[in-house]
Scaffold this motif. Structure first.
Motif, PDB file in Angstrom:
ATOM      1  N   ILE A  80      39.286  41.446  25.269  1.00 31.76           N
ATOM      2  CA  ILE A  80      38.841  40.977  24.069  1.00 31.76           C
ATOM      3  C   ILE A  80      37.690  41.879  23.503  1.00 31.76           C
ATOM      4  N   VAL A  81      37.644  42.233  22.069  1.00 31.76           N
ATOM      5  CA  VAL A  81      36.888  42.746  21.098  1.00 31.76           C
ATOM      6  C   VAL A  81      37.085  41.941  19.872  1.00 31.76           C
ATOM      7  N   LEU A  82      35.574  41.211  20.215  1.00 31.70           N
ATOM      8  CA  LEU A  82      34.914  40.696  18.645  1.00 31.70           C
ATOM      9  C   LEU A  82      34.035  41.110  18.161  1.00 31.70           C
ATOM     10  N   PHE A  83      34.618  41.191  16.652  1.00 29.05           N
ATOM     11  CA  PHE A  83      33.365  41.530  15.973  1.00 29.05           C
ATOM     12  C   PHE A  83      32.999  40.125  15.183  1.00 29.05           C
ATOM     13  N   ASN A  84      31.399  40.788  14.453  1.00 28.02           N
ATOM     14  CA  ASN A  84      30.727  39.851  13.972  1.00 28.02           C
ATOM     15  C   ASN A  84      30.610  40.567  12.305  1.00 28.02           C
ATOM     16  N   ASP A  85      30.659  39.794  11.395  1.00 28.37           N
ATOM     17  CA  ASP A  85      30.539  39.946  10.399  1.00 28.37           C
ATOM     18  C   ASP A  85      30.503  41.510   9.596  1.00 28.37           C
ATOM     19  N   GLN A  86      29.429  41.763  10.388  1.00 26.27           N
ATOM     20  CA  GLN A  86      28.477  43.242   9.895  1.00 26.27           C
ATOM     21  C   GLN A  86      30.066  44.710  10.605  1.00 26.27           C
ATOM     22  N   GLY A  87      30.878  44.202  11.554  1.00 23.21           N
ATOM     23  CA  GLY A  87      31.441  45.630  11.892  1.00 23.21           C
ATOM     24  C   GLY A  87      31.255  45.192  13.345  1.00 23.21           C
ATOM     25  N   LEU A  88      30.198  45.460  13.645  1.00 22.08           N
ATOM     26  CA  LEU A  88      29.986  44.992  15.203  1.00 22.08           C
ATOM     27  C   LEU A  88      30.635  44.036  16.203  1.00 22.08           C
ATOM     28  N   THR A  89      30.412  44.675  17.102  1.00 19.02           N
ATOM     29  CA  THR A  89      31.468  43.790  18.560  1.00 19.02           C
ATOM     30  C   THR A  89      29.939  43.814  19.680  1.00 19.02           C
ATOM     31  N   TRP A  90      30.613  42.430  19.877  1.00 18.10           N
ATOM     32  CA  TRP A  90      30.431  41.687  21.430  1.00 18.10           C
ATOM     33  C   TRP A  90      30.293  42.676  22.690  1.00 18.10           C
ATOM     34  N   ILE A  91      28.582  43.202  23.107  1.00 23.33           N
ATOM     35  CA  ILE A  91      29.188  43.332  24.522  1.00 23.33           C
ATOM     36  C   ILE A  91      28.455  42.435  25.718  1.00 23.33           C
ATOM     37  N   GLY A  92      28.937  42.525  26.988  1.00 23.28           N
ATOM     38  CA  GLY A  92      28.152  41.657  27.873  1.00 23.28           C
ATOM     39  C   GLY A  92      27.386  42.653  29.441  1.00 23.28           C
ATOM     40  N   ARG A  93      26.440  42.147  29.407  1.00 19.36           N
ATOM     41  CA  ARG A  93      25.763  43.113  30.578  1.00 19.36           C
ATOM     42  C   ARG A  93      26.632  42.266  31.432  1.00 19.36           C
ATOM     43  N   ARG A  94      27.624  43.036  32.840  1.00 17.62           N
ATOM     44  CA  ARG A  94      27.543  42.152  33.561  1.00 17.62           C
ATOM     45  C   ARG A  94      26.624  41.916  34.609  1.00 17.62           C
ATOM     46  N   PRO A 119      34.781  40.873  26.829  1.00 18.48           N
ATOM     47  CA  PRO A 119      35.219  40.577  28.241  1.00 18.48           C
ATOM     48  C   PRO A 119      36.219  40.605  27.834  1.00 18.48           C
ATOM     49  N   GLN A 120      36.468  40.104  29.257  1.00 20.46           N
ATOM     50  CA  GLN A 120      38.217  40.358  29.861  1.00 20.46           C
ATOM     51  C   GLN A 120      38.803  39.220  30.996  1.00 20.46           C
ATOM     52  N   GLY A 121      40.265  39.164  31.715  1.00 16.41           N
ATOM     53  CA  GLY A 121      39.898  38.578  32.433  1.00 16.41           C
ATOM     54  C   GLY A 121      41.409  39.071  32.447  1.00 16.41           C
ATOM     55  N   GLY A 122      41.794  37.854  33.880  1.00 12.57           N
ATOM     56  CA  GLY A 122      43.174  37.353  34.668  1.00 12.57           C
ATOM     57  C   GLY A 122      44.121  37.243  33.290  1.00 12.57           C
ATOM     58  N   VAL A 123      44.935  37.061  33.415  1.00 10.37           N
ATOM     59  CA  VAL A 123      46.270  36.122  32.567  1.00 10.37           C
ATOM     60  C   VAL A 123      46.904  34.874  33.510  1.00 10.37           C
ATOM     61  N   ASP A 124      47.017  34.198  33.491  1.00 13.82           N
ATOM     62  CA  ASP A 124      47.491  33.007  34.926  1.00 13.82           C
ATOM     63  C   ASP A 124      48.967  33.614  34.588  1.00 13.82           C
ATOM     64  N   ARG A 167      41.140  32.020  25.549  1.00 13.87           N
ATOM     65  CA  ARG A 167      40.388  31.037  26.823  1.00 13.87           C
ATOM     66  C   ARG A 167      39.473  32.301  27.720  1.00 13.87           C
ATOM     67  N   GLU A 168      39.769  33.204  27.995  1.00 13.69           N
ATOM     68  CA  GLU A 168      38.446  34.275  28.759  1.00 13.69           C
ATOM     69  C   GLU A 168      37.636  34.076  27.870  1.00 13.69           C
ATOM     70  N   LEU A 169      37.418  34.092  26.565  1.00 17.37           N
ATOM     71  CA  LEU A 169      36.067  34.168  25.636  1.00 17.37           C
ATOM     72  C   LEU A 169      35.382  32.776  26.384  1.00 17.37           C
ATOM     73  N   ALA A 170      36.297  32.013  25.522  1.00 17.22           N
ATOM     74  CA  ALA A 170      35.420  31.136  26.005  1.00 17.22           C
ATOM     75  C   ALA A 170      34.727  31.187  27.788  1.00 17.22           C
ATOM     76  N   GLU A 171      35.599  30.692  28.162  1.00 18.12           N
ATOM     77  CA  GLU A 171      35.203  30.986  29.689  1.00 18.12           C
ATOM     78  C   GLU A 171      33.688  32.036  29.696  1.00 18.12           C
ATOM     79  N   GLU A 212      28.916  30.621  37.863  1.00 18.70           N
ATOM     80  CA  GLU A 212      28.984  31.671  37.759  1.00 18.70           C
ATOM     81  C   GLU A 212      28.949  31.940  36.579  1.00 18.70           C
ATOM     82  N   PRO A 213      27.888  32.679  35.458  1.00 22.87           N
ATOM     83  CA  PRO A 213      27.869  33.392  34.815  1.00 22.87           C
ATOM     84  C   PRO A 213      28.317  35.360  34.760  1.00 22.87           C
ATOM     85  N   GLU A 214      29.535  35.407  33.937  1.00 25.94           N
ATOM     86  CA  GLU A 214      29.871  36.898  34.425  1.00 25.94           C
ATOM     87  C   GLU A 214      28.595  38.241  33.478  1.00 25.94           C
ATOM     88  N   PHE A 215      28.155  37.666  32.401  1.00 23.82           N
ATOM     89  CA  PHE A 215      27.405  38.341  32.591  1.00 23.82           C
ATOM     90  C   PHE A 215      25.894  37.740  32.164  1.00 23.82           C
TER      91      PHE A 215
END
Length: 166
Positions: A16-30, A42-47, A58-62, A125-128
């Motif tokens: 998932i690449v999540l853009f804000n209204d300024q065109g920047l992307t959300w990144i997390g530190r593992r 964010p990324q994750g498995g498909v059931d 779902r993965e984005l929310a989790e 347990e947090p991913e980020f």
């Protein structure tokens, strides 16, 4: 052959690449990676049987707590990468299935909520352990080197949604 049958040695995954209204992307530190190059989208498995866009939401929310998004686009084909040997060895020690890597369909979403919605600790347990907004093209500089080719392809696919001077 169905879409899900391609690359059977690679774990089905969404990114998932999540853009804000300024065109920047959300990144997390593992949270579970000890080196400096541990920022990622964010990324994750498909059931089994799960719709790919539903899996991405779902993965984005989790992983982030974020639910307020609008769909922008997705990659058409699987983008694959192989795990480095250390990841494969760790997974075997932990009793996980021995995937060679991951096959991913990537989604671009626009964040429509407020930052108060972001909660890294909402699903166990947090991913980020940290997050920030970053220019699309700069994510490669802080991500794991083995993801470089994937991230280059994602940047090419979703560059239209990014800030133009980033």
């Amino acid at each position: 052959m169905s879409e899900s049958d391609a690359f059977p040695q690679h774990r089905p995954n969404v990114g998932i690449v999540l853009f804000n209204d300024q065109g920047l992307t959300w990144i997390g530190r593992r949270a579970d990676v000890p080196h400096d190059r541990r920022w990622q989208w964010p990324q994750g498995g498909v059931d089994p049987g799960e719709d790919l866009e539903a899996a991405a939401r779902r993965e984005l929310a989790e992983e982030t707590g974020i639910r307020s998004v609008d769909y922008l686009a997705r990659t058409e084909d699987w983008i694959t990468y192989d795990f480095p040997p250390g990841v494969i060895a760790r997974d075997r020690r932990l009793g996980r299935k021995g995937w060679l890597g991951q096959k991913q369909i990537w989604f671009a979403f626009r964040f429509t909520g407020t930052e108060a919605e972001i909660n890294l600790y909402g699903y166990g347990e947090p991913e980020f352990d940290q997050w920030r907004w970053e220019a699309l093209t700069r994510v490669i500089d802080v991500a794991a080197p083995f993801k470089r080719e994937v991230y280059e392809r994602v940047i090419a696919a979703f560059g239209i949604f990014a800030v133009q001077n980033g």
